[in-house]
Design a protein around this motif. Sequence first.
Motif, PDB file in Angstrom:
ATOM      1  N   THR A 116       0.822  -1.214   0.000  1.00 28.49           N
ATOM      2  CA  THR A 116       0.000   0.000   0.000  1.00 28.49           C
ATOM      3  C   THR A 116       0.854   1.261   0.000  1.00 28.49           C
ATOM      4  O   THR A 116       0.365   2.348   0.287  1.00 28.49           O
ATOM      5  CB  THR A 116      -0.916   0.017   1.237  1.00 28.49           C
ATOM      6  N   LEU A 117       2.149   1.090  -0.294  1.00 27.93           N
ATOM      7  CA  LEU A 117       3.057   2.251  -0.311  1.00 27.93           C
ATOM      8  C   LEU A 117       3.690   2.425  -1.678  1.00 27.93           C
ATOM      9  O   LEU A 117       3.803   1.471  -2.451  1.00 27.93           O
ATOM     10  CB  LEU A 117       4.176   2.049   0.716  1.00 27.93           C
ATOM     11  N   LEU A 118       4.130   3.635  -1.944  1.00 29.72           N
ATOM     12  CA  LEU A 118       4.901   3.922  -3.155  1.00 29.72           C
ATOM     13  C   LEU A 118       6.277   4.444  -2.736  1.00 29.72           C
ATOM     14  O   LEU A 118       6.396   5.175  -1.747  1.00 29.72           O
ATOM     15  CB  LEU A 118       4.203   4.983  -4.001  1.00 29.72           C
ATOM     16  N   HIS A 119       7.299   4.056  -3.498  1.00 30.33           N
ATOM     17  CA  HIS A 119       8.646   4.566  -3.261  1.00 30.33           C
ATOM     18  C   HIS A 119       9.227   5.077  -4.575  1.00 30.33           C
ATOM     19  O   HIS A 119       8.775   4.683  -5.650  1.00 30.33           O
ATOM     20  CB  HIS A 119       9.567   3.451  -2.757  1.00 30.33           C
ATOM     21  N   LEU A 120      10.275   5.882  -4.450  1.00 31.12           N
ATOM     22  CA  LEU A 120      11.048   6.272  -5.631  1.00 31.12           C
ATOM     23  C   LEU A 120      12.195   5.270  -5.792  1.00 31.12           C
ATOM     24  O   LEU A 120      12.851   4.910  -4.808  1.00 31.12           O
ATOM     25  CB  LEU A 120      11.609   7.685  -5.451  1.00 31.12           C
ATOM     26  N   ARG A 121      12.418   4.869  -7.036  1.00 31.82           N
ATOM     27  CA  ARG A 121      13.403   3.807  -7.252  1.00 31.82           C
ATOM     28  C   ARG A 121      14.261   4.084  -8.491  1.00 31.82           C
ATOM     29  O   ARG A 121      13.736   4.504  -9.528  1.00 31.82           O
ATOM     30  CB  ARG A 121      12.644   2.488  -7.411  1.00 31.82           C
TER      31      ARG A 121
END
Length: 364
Positions: free
Chosen positions: A243-248
């Motif tokens: 349920t999370l978003l990250h920068l990758r």
Amino acid sequence: MNIEELYAHIQSQLDQQLPFVIYRKPEENTIYSVLQNNADLHTVNSYDDSGFIFAPFDTTRGAILIPDTQSIKYQTTIAYNDGEDIIADKHTDSINLIEEEDTSSKKLHLELVKHGIHEISKGTFEKVVLSRKEETPFSDKKRLQIFRQLIANYPTAFVYFWYHPKIGTWLGATPEVLVKIKGDEFVTMALAGTQPYVDSMKVAWGRKEIEEQAMVTDFVLKQVSKVVTDVTHSETYTHKAGTLLHLRTDIKGILKGGTSVIKDIIAVLHPTPAVCGLPKKEATTFIVNNETYDRSYYTGFLGELNVHTDGKTTSDLFVNLRCMQIRNEYAVLYVGGGITKDSDPEKEWEETVRKTATMKKVLS
Ligand SMILES: C=C(O[C@H]1C=CC=C(C(=O)O)[C@@H]1O)C(=O)O
């Protein structure tokens, strides 16, 4: 062997109190397991051995190995979501955050974050990752069932269930690769910055998250150039982890000399600013002196070490995030977040609450 037979082997290993690990790699539908045939505790010395490594944040304490030479390996493929239902995503925003409000740990975490921001403003370091643990009641739900739910719910994560009678039980669903080496091919990633996933991957990122993640990318690029040539990297993009978003940013290259010098690679990368900070030494000192608990294996790393596949030596290591330790009647959840000069303590607290949802979802 089918999955039920594999799970029966794991249950028997648990009943006999023998070490094992069962895991699934990101986006794969193979379940791997390594079952040790005795209860000895092996620590990694030279990093030349083959097996499954489980390393603490503080590597001077010694990493544990389930050695290939003393283990049986089983693997099987499953259909996605085999055996367990996907648990519907709850809206993790306001409702859950209020539910989770635990005043004393919140107060402690806010103080810690404020202290970190103060040191950043003094110039002690540029970034520090500050974390906490949270104990949550653990019903009599079977541990294997938690693993099954983790694999069903987190297809893009490295999902594992690790047990050693002399250390304990850990489970997790981590989004972060530490390093993958196959022959002389090298792959890693810079992952940082968090926001809740609501219903779209097309999101805007704030300055704080962009800078926080860029610090990790810069660090990784600089460090890997010591051991890797022909380094290239992807554009930075949004990655969904539950349920999370990250920068990758994905980073790859070719190992200098063509040999797999895994010990040197770990030494230059671990701990990355995604779990520790920048500069490494100052951030580590702050963490050790100010976090009021022992990180233990959280923010350490785990995975296959020097395994032989397709005639090549392969290591496939992940950072131990979104993880928990199972005790008799409760689970200890470990969560943290990157602090920079632009951090808002309240938001940093909320981020840790959201991160606990990855584990709580499969515990209740
Ligand atoms: C330290 C954690 O996450 C790291 C990985 C991705 C995003 C992070 C962040 O936005 O702060 C952290 O650097 C954790 O989940 O406990």
